[in-house]
Design a protein around this motif. Structure first.
Motif, PDB file in Angstrom:
ATOM      1  N   GLU A  28       0.824  -1.196   0.000  1.00 46.58           N
ATOM      2  CA  GLU A  28       0.000   0.000   0.000  1.00 46.58           C
ATOM      3  C   GLU A  28       0.866   1.257   0.000  1.00 46.58           C
ATOM      4  N   HIS A  29       1.939   1.244   0.798  1.00 47.08           N
ATOM      5  CA  HIS A  29       2.772   2.430   0.949  1.00 47.08           C
ATOM      6  C   HIS A  29       3.651   2.673  -0.263  1.00 47.08           C
ATOM      7  N   LEU A  35       6.366  12.321   0.331  1.00 48.07           N
ATOM      8  CA  LEU A  35       7.194  13.465  -0.039  1.00 48.07           C
ATOM      9  C   LEU A  35       7.829  13.272  -1.409  1.00 48.07           C
ATOM     10  N   ASN A  36       8.180  12.044  -1.725  1.00 46.55           N
ATOM     11  CA  ASN A  36       8.789  11.743  -3.022  1.00 46.55           C
ATOM     12  C   ASN A  36       7.818  12.055  -4.170  1.00 46.55           C
ATOM     13  N   SER A  39      11.290   6.178   5.225  1.00 47.84           N
ATOM     14  CA  SER A  39      11.110   6.558   3.822  1.00 47.84           C
ATOM     15  C   SER A  39      10.225   7.791   3.807  1.00 47.84           C
ATOM     16  N   THR A  40       9.784   8.189   2.635  1.00 53.04           N
ATOM     17  CA  THR A  40       8.877   9.336   2.548  1.00 53.04           C
ATOM     18  C   THR A  40       7.450   8.971   2.943  1.00 53.04           C
ATOM     19  N   THR A  41       7.195   7.706   3.228  1.00 55.95           N
ATOM     20  CA  THR A  41       5.842   7.288   3.625  1.00 55.95           C
ATOM     21  C   THR A  41       5.791   6.504   4.927  1.00 55.95           C
ATOM     22  N   GLU A  42       6.917   5.976   5.390  1.00 61.90           N
ATOM     23  CA  GLU A  42       6.916   5.137   6.589  1.00 61.90           C
ATOM     24  C   GLU A  42       7.800   5.732   7.678  1.00 61.90           C
ATOM     25  N   ASN A  43       7.304   5.650   8.922  1.00 68.19           N
ATOM     26  CA  ASN A  43       8.030   6.175  10.069  1.00 68.19           C
ATOM     27  C   ASN A  43       8.274   5.082  11.097  1.00 68.19           C
ATOM     28  N   GLU A  64      -2.890   7.290  14.678  1.00 66.39           N
ATOM     29  CA  GLU A  64      -2.904   8.686  15.105  1.00 66.39           C
ATOM     30  C   GLU A  64      -1.657   9.460  14.694  1.00 66.39           C
ATOM     31  N   PHE A  65      -0.532   8.742  14.483  1.00 67.54           N
ATOM     32  CA  PHE A  65       0.721   9.442  14.195  1.00 67.54           C
ATOM     33  C   PHE A  65       1.424   8.932  12.931  1.00 67.54           C
ATOM     34  N   ASN A  66       0.813   7.990  12.220  1.00 66.40           N
ATOM     35  CA  ASN A  66       1.416   7.431  11.004  1.00 66.40           C
ATOM     36  C   ASN A  66       2.798   6.835  11.287  1.00 66.40           C
ATOM     37  N   ILE A  67       2.921   6.129  12.405  1.00 62.48           N
ATOM     38  CA  ILE A  67       4.170   5.446  12.759  1.00 62.48           C
ATOM     39  C   ILE A  67       3.909   3.945  12.661  1.00 62.48           C
TER      40      ILE A  67
END
Length: 303
Positions: free
Chosen positions: A14-15, A152-153, A248-252, A280-283
């Motif tokens: 998905e990411h 971001l990419n 990455s620009t999508t994963e934390n 809640e924080f996209n982590i």
């Protein structure tokens, strides 16, 4: 004795949608347009067209780099690259921004030179070629409209195309003014405006990509709020040694020490923490170390 717990509640597929079709169409369209702008820029003597061609060429390089990074980021992790190659998306965004800053410098230098050495410009040619640019850049921009909000990419590609569309509109306006007034200084003025638009659109991308490259806390995540939410989990007395960074620009990712004297319900609390941090924080990548007594520096984030 400390206990390490990891959570990965997400789908890499998905990411890391590689946007293959969008990238392929965007690259082909922009390469064709760069050739058109160079040919007619030389024939018409328009610096505005040549400046925009240079900008579009950097966009082609940026698109190729973003495409390659998006593909590399979807590759499986290995024993050597335990996080895979996700970080390439951050590097691509950073290099993309640097390429554009360099293009701004070149355009500005040549525009200033043109004020003292004005050249004849074929206004109608400028209008027609730039009008083609409005169409091509507008189509390319729409290709990345959906994916740019959380990546971001992809946002770098989208912002470039959006800026290019506005720039092409500006060049059309310049061509019309040149045809009506015959004023040669309009061409370098428009070139400077193009440089300003590129710089403004690129500055935030540069800041964001540099922050992610040096493992700063990703934009939109407040460490104090994360600490408060973690300390509100059942049985948790305090949280410390908190670190949050972008894979990455999508994963934390996040690591933290949680003080929880009672080992009961550890698994349930981990599940709650993973769900809360993801939604809640996209982590997505979470590592929790339990502590049964307060050690080190409790209630602080970066110790």
């Amino acid at each position: 004795m400390h206990n390490h717990s990891h959570g990965h509640g997400h789908s890499h597929a998905e990411h890391f949608d590689t946007h293959n079709c969008a990238f392929a169409i965007a690259v082909l369209l922009n390469v064709a347009f760069v050739i058109i702008e160079v040919v007619y820029g030389v024939l018409s003597g328009s610096l505005a067209l040549l400046a925009d061609a240079g900008h579009n060429l950097s966009d082609v390089l940026g698109l190729v780099m973003a495409w390659a990074a998006s593909w590399l980021a979807s590759r499986r992790a290995t024993d050597r690259n335990t996080y895979g190659l996700k970080k390439t998306t951050i590097l691509a965004a950073l290099f993309n921004a640097l390429f554009l800053i360099a293009a701004v410098g070149g355009i500005t230098w040549e525009a200033i030179r043109r004020f003292s050495e004005p050249a004849e410009v074929a206004g109608l040619t400028v209008i027609v070629v730039a009008g083609i640019g409005v169409l091509i850049n507008g189509i390319t921009m729409l290709l990345f409209l959906r994916g740019q909000e959380g990546d971001l990419n992809i946002r770098g590609a989208f912002l470039h195309m959006a800026a290019d569309t506005l720039v092409s509109v500006g060049v059309v306006v310049a061509g019309i003014i040149i045809m009506i007034t015959g004023a040669r200084w309009i061409d370098p003025v428009v070139s400077l405006l193009i440089a300003a638009v590129i710089f403004i659109g690129t500055w935030q991308l540069l800041k964001d990509s540099v922050n992610l490259a040096v493992d700063a806390v990703p934009k939109g995540i407040n460490p104090d709020e994360v600490i408060a939410k973690l300390q509100a989990l059942p049985g948790v007395e305090s949280a410390h040694h908190l670190h949050i960074w972008a894979l990455s620009t999508t994963e934390n990712a996040l690591t933290v020490h949680l003080v929880k004297p009672d080992p009961g319900s550890d698994d349930e609390v981990i599940e709650q923490a993973n769900h809360m941090l993801n939604h809640e924080f996209n982590i997505q990548h979470v590592t929790i170390q339990w502590e049964r007594a307060v050690t080190g520096c409790p209630n602080t984030a970066g110790c």
